[in-house]
Design a protein around this motif. Structure first.
Motif, PDB file in Angstrom:
ATOM      1  N   THR A  44       0.853  -1.183   0.000  1.00  0.00           N
ATOM      2  CA  THR A  44       0.000   0.000   0.000  1.00  0.00           C
ATOM      3  C   THR A  44       0.893   1.238   0.000  1.00  0.00           C
ATOM      4  N   TYR A  45       0.459   2.253  -0.695  1.00  0.00           N
ATOM      5  CA  TYR A  45       1.245   3.485  -0.739  1.00  0.00           C
ATOM      6  C   TYR A  45       0.316   4.678  -0.844  1.00  0.00           C
ATOM      7  N   GLY A  46       0.854   5.837  -0.452  1.00  0.00           N
ATOM      8  CA  GLY A  46       0.034   7.031  -0.464  1.00  0.00           C
ATOM      9  C   GLY A  46       0.836   8.266  -0.112  1.00  0.00           C
ATOM     10  N   ILE A  47       0.121   9.339   0.134  1.00  0.00           N
ATOM     11  CA  ILE A  47       0.714  10.626   0.492  1.00  0.00           C
ATOM     12  C   ILE A  47       0.006  11.113   1.747  1.00  0.00           C
ATOM     13  N   GLN A  48       0.769  11.739   2.646  1.00  0.00           N
ATOM     14  CA  GLN A  48       0.202  12.258   3.882  1.00  0.00           C
ATOM     15  C   GLN A  48       0.712  13.667   4.134  1.00  0.00           C
ATOM     16  N   THR A  49      -0.097  14.443   4.827  1.00  0.00           N
ATOM     17  CA  THR A  49       0.320  15.770   5.262  1.00  0.00           C
ATOM     18  C   THR A  49      -0.101  15.947   6.709  1.00  0.00           C
ATOM     19  N   GLY A  50       0.638  16.768   7.399  1.00  0.00           N
ATOM     20  CA  GLY A  50       0.345  17.064   8.795  1.00  0.00           C
ATOM     21  C   GLY A  50       0.621  18.521   9.054  1.00  0.00           C
ATOM     22  N   PHE A  51       0.668  18.889  10.319  1.00  0.00           N
ATOM     23  CA  PHE A  51       0.898  20.279  10.693  1.00  0.00           C
ATOM     24  C   PHE A  51       2.237  20.793  10.179  1.00  0.00           C
ATOM     25  N   LEU A  52       3.267  19.964  10.237  1.00  0.00           N
ATOM     26  CA  LEU A  52       4.602  20.405   9.836  1.00  0.00           C
ATOM     27  C   LEU A  52       5.242  19.450   8.833  1.00  0.00           C
ATOM     28  N   GLY A  53       4.644  19.277   7.656  1.00  0.00           N
ATOM     29  CA  GLY A  53       5.302  18.485   6.640  1.00  0.00           C
ATOM     30  C   GLY A  53       4.380  17.827   5.644  1.00  0.00           C
ATOM     31  N   ILE A  54       5.029  17.156   4.693  1.00  0.00           N
ATOM     32  CA  ILE A  54       4.348  16.366   3.677  1.00  0.00           C
ATOM     33  C   ILE A  54       5.246  15.178   3.349  1.00  0.00           C
ATOM     34  N   TRP A  55       4.634  13.985   3.187  1.00  0.00           N
ATOM     35  CA  TRP A  55       5.401  12.761   3.018  1.00  0.00           C
ATOM     36  C   TRP A  55       4.723  11.823   2.027  1.00  0.00           C
TER      37      TRP A  55
END
Length: 187
Positions: free
Chosen positions: A28-39
């Motif tokens: 499984t793969y994807g993209i995530q974002t949070g308060f301080l970043g993107i991955w």
């Protein structure tokens, strides 16, 4: 008698289908974002309950206050390798809850490296000192719809800073804290 045997056979097949062992997804793969970043991340199955998460992205930072001339922002690359043990998949299946996309509770060993390759910032002449951290983490991941996920985790561990590369007299080791809340999209 035929109806009774047919009913018993169908019930038996339903019970056998329910008794199968729950497992993490093969890939499984994807993209995530949070308060301080993107991955961007990938999880590969190692066993039925263990997945190896690889991740590359940008960790961010903000600084400001009376000590600084203004408010600053930076983004620096991060590479993460994180084996995750999803420990409640069978329980979630028994309760008819989703486990697709590795939705469940996990314990991991988050190992992150911040290289001194480049920095994106609103301030000139900002650099980052390379470091590596190893943080045991407890977390949860859940699905919201077919492709969207949210994830949170907390942990405390160890960080080693390669300060000699930046001209300091010795390298530094210290405690490191991981607290994350991320929203993501799974492909």
């Amino acid at each position: 008698m035929k109806r009774v045997l047919l009913t018993m056979a169908l019930c038996g097949m339903a019970l056998m289908a329910k008794s199968q062992t729950a497992s993490v997804e093969k890939l499984t793969y994807g993209i995530q974002t949070g308060f301080l970043g993107i991955w961007v991340h990938n999880e590969s199955k190692l066993t039925n309950s263990i997945a190896l998460r690889t991740e590359i992205g940008f960790d961010s930072g903000i600084w400001g206050g009376s000590f600084y001339d203004g408010t600053g922002f930076l983004m620096t690359p991060v590479i993460t390798l994180e084996p995750r043990l999803y420990y409640n998949l069978n329980k979630r299946v028994r309760k008819s809850r989703r486990i697709d996309g590795n939705s469940g509770n996990f314990i991991s060993l988050k190992t992150s490296y911040h290289p001194d390759w480049f920095v994106i910032s609103n301030t000139e002449n900002v650099s980052v000192i390379s470091d590596i951290s190893i943080i045991p983490t407890w977390g949860i991941r859940r699905n919201a719809g077919k492709h969207f996920t949210y994830e949170t985790g907390i942990g405390i561990g160890y960080r080693y800073v390669f300060a000699k590369q930046a001209g300091f007299s010795e390298n530094k080791s210290e405690a490191a804290f991981n607290l994350h809340l991320r929203l993501g999209y799974r492909f």
